[in-house]
Scaffold this active site. Structure first.
Site, PDB file in Angstrom:
ATOM      1  N   ASN A 123       0.843  -1.215   0.000  1.00 45.92           N
ATOM      2  CA  ASN A 123       0.000   0.000   0.000  1.00 45.92           C
ATOM      3  C   ASN A 123       0.870   1.254   0.000  1.00 45.92           C
ATOM      4  O   ASN A 123       0.569   2.228  -0.696  1.00 45.92           O
ATOM      5  CB  ASN A 123      -0.945   0.005   1.199  1.00 45.92           C
ATOM      6  CG  ASN A 123      -2.205  -0.793   0.912  1.00 45.92           C
ATOM      7  OD1 ASN A 123      -3.047  -0.352   0.134  1.00 45.92           O
ATOM      8  ND2 ASN A 123      -2.321  -1.967   1.506  1.00 45.92           N
ATOM      9  N   MET A 171       0.785  -2.743  12.146  1.00 48.46           N
ATOM     10  CA  MET A 171       0.055  -3.714  12.959  1.00 48.46           C
ATOM     11  C   MET A 171       0.197  -3.472  14.461  1.00 48.46           C
ATOM     12  O   MET A 171       0.403  -4.395  15.236  1.00 48.46           O
ATOM     13  CB  MET A 171       0.497  -5.138  12.574  1.00 48.46           C
ATOM     14  CG  MET A 171       0.303  -5.452  11.107  1.00 48.46           C
ATOM     15  SD  MET A 171      -1.329  -5.016  10.451  1.00 48.46           S
ATOM     16  CE  MET A 171      -2.059  -6.636  10.333  1.00 48.46           C
ATOM     17  N   LEU A 222      -2.556   2.359  18.243  1.00 51.47           N
ATOM     18  CA  LEU A 222      -2.003   3.662  18.619  1.00 51.47           C
ATOM     19  C   LEU A 222      -2.643   4.126  19.923  1.00 51.47           C
ATOM     20  O   LEU A 222      -3.834   3.910  20.159  1.00 51.47           O
ATOM     21  CB  LEU A 222      -2.288   4.684  17.517  1.00 51.47           C
ATOM     22  CG  LEU A 222      -1.538   4.448  16.196  1.00 51.47           C
ATOM     23  CD1 LEU A 222      -2.095   5.359  15.111  1.00 51.47           C
ATOM     24  CD2 LEU A 222      -0.041   4.660  16.364  1.00 51.47           C
ATOM     25  N   HIS A 233      -8.061  -0.960   5.871  1.00 57.45           N
ATOM     26  CA  HIS A 233      -8.370  -2.251   6.493  1.00 57.45           C
ATOM     27  C   HIS A 233      -9.014  -3.157   5.443  1.00 57.45           C
ATOM     28  O   HIS A 233      -9.896  -2.716   4.697  1.00 57.45           O
ATOM     29  CB  HIS A 233      -9.320  -2.040   7.684  1.00 57.45           C
ATOM     30  CG  HIS A 233      -9.591  -3.310   8.416  1.00 57.45           C
ATOM     31  ND1 HIS A 233      -8.685  -3.877   9.291  1.00 57.45           N
ATOM     32  CD2 HIS A 233     -10.646  -4.166   8.368  1.00 57.45           C
ATOM     33  CE1 HIS A 233      -9.169  -5.003   9.762  1.00 57.45           C
ATOM     34  NE2 HIS A 233     -10.363  -5.197   9.218  1.00 57.45           N
ATOM     35  N   ASP A 262     -10.130   0.085  14.426  1.00 63.95           N
ATOM     36  CA  ASP A 262     -10.804  -0.032  13.123  1.00 63.95           C
ATOM     37  C   ASP A 262     -12.215   0.567  13.145  1.00 63.95           C
ATOM     38  O   ASP A 262     -13.153  -0.006  12.572  1.00 63.95           O
ATOM     39  CB  ASP A 262     -10.868  -1.512  12.684  1.00 63.95           C
ATOM     40  CG  ASP A 262      -9.486  -2.100  12.457  1.00 63.95           C
ATOM     41  OD1 ASP A 262      -8.558  -1.346  12.102  1.00 63.95           O
ATOM     42  OD2 ASP A 262      -9.328  -3.317  12.637  1.00 63.95           O
TER      43      ASP A 262
HETATM   44  C1  GAR Z   1      -3.171  -4.843   3.858  1.00 66.54           C
HETATM   45  O1  GAR Z   1      -4.058  -5.814   3.367  1.00 66.54           O
HETATM   46  C2  GAR Z   1      -3.869  -3.942   4.870  1.00 66.54           C
HETATM   47  O2  GAR Z   1      -5.209  -3.692   4.527  1.00 66.54           O
HETATM   48  C3  GAR Z   1      -3.774  -4.799   6.105  1.00 66.54           C
HETATM   49  O3  GAR Z   1      -2.480  -5.323   6.069  1.00 66.54           O
HETATM   50  C4  GAR Z   1      -2.075  -5.482   4.720  1.00 66.54           C
HETATM   51  C5  GAR Z   1      -0.750  -4.787   4.533  1.00 66.54           C
HETATM   52  O4  GAR Z   1      -0.242  -5.035   3.251  1.00 66.54           O
HETATM   53  N1  GAR Z   1      -3.994  -3.996   7.282  1.00 66.54           N
HETATM   54  C6  GAR Z   1      -4.628  -4.443   8.368  1.00 66.54           C
HETATM   55  O5  GAR Z   1      -5.061  -5.574   8.455  1.00 66.54           O
HETATM   56  C7  GAR Z   1      -4.753  -3.422   9.474  1.00 66.54           C
HETATM   57  N2  GAR Z   1      -5.651  -3.913  10.488  1.00 66.54           N
HETATM   58  P1  GAR Z   1       0.914  -4.123   2.668  1.00 66.54           P
HETATM   59  O6  GAR Z   1       2.036  -4.123   3.717  1.00 66.54           O
HETATM   60  O7  GAR Z   1       1.356  -4.845   1.417  1.00 66.54           O
HETATM   61  O8  GAR Z   1       0.349  -2.750   2.406  1.00 66.54           O
END
Ligand code: GAR
Length: 199
Positions: A14, A89, A92, A108, A144
């Protein structure tokens, strides 16, 4: 020029999508700093390859308040206007969230308020929902739970595993996160109760 601070813990896809849109001028901002609680996060290496300021702040041995104070100091050093959690992860603290009201975004991988927390795609497959997706929202003091800026929907197919569903959702994450960042940077929204109305 507005400055983004990115917090991540892992792969960083992301972040990569946001960085690409910044580089191509689709997001009018610069990335001031990328911070990870995990020194070995691939996303941090990626930030260095892109020539960005990449900082590891390991959390071992620190309580949440002390850790978040370090984070706040680092973000202030780089004059960050908007914080993007990109696969960050850790929860905060209230102190952190209050320091940046309506200036912290999170992505999310579910249609919140369904399936908050960890392994959202796994939760969606096991629950048997027929559609899932992703949500970009402002971060508040609950997990969230903050006001929703954008969502995108994908079907859940009978043959899906959490991995195949994750891949379908991820493509939408990369699209809507940058769109949400642009909306917020441009101030093209207002808060009505807990609804974000975009203009
Ligand atoms: C993504 O799918 C994001 O939505 C999720 O972790 C992944 C990170 O991927 N976030 C959560 O689950 C937050 N609760 P990335 O490191 O390739 O962006």
């Amino acid at each position: 020029m507005k400055r983004l601070g990115v917090l991540l813990s892992g792969r960083g896809s992301n972040f990569q999508a946001i960085a690409r849109n910044v580089a191509q001028g689709r997001i009018e901002a610069e990335i001031g700093v990328v911070i990870s609680n995990r020194p070995e996060a691939p996303g941090l290496a990626l930030a260095r390859e892109l020539g960005l300021t990449a900082v590891a702040i390991p959390s071992r041995g620190l309580d949440r308040e002390s850790y978040d104070r370090l984070l706040l100091e680092e973000l202030a050093k780089h004059n960050v206007d908007l914080i993007c959690l990109a696969g960050y992860m850790r929860l905060l603290s209230a102190t952190f969230v209050r320091a940046y009201p309506l200036r912290i975004l999170n992505i999310h991988p579910s249609l919140l308020p369904a399936f908050p927390g960890l392994d959202a795609q796994h939760q969606a497959v096991s629950h048997g929902v027929k559609f899932s997706g992703c949500t970009v929202h402002f971060v508040d003091e609950q997990l969230d739970a903050g006001p929703i800026i954008l969502q995108a929907v994908v079907p859940v197919l009978d043959a899906d595993t959490p991995d195949t569903l994750s891949a379908r959702i991820l493509a939408e994450e990369h699209r809507i996160y940058s769109e949400a960042v642009s909306i917020v940077l441009a101030g093209k929204f207002r808060l009505d109760g807990r609804r974000i109305v975009t203009s």
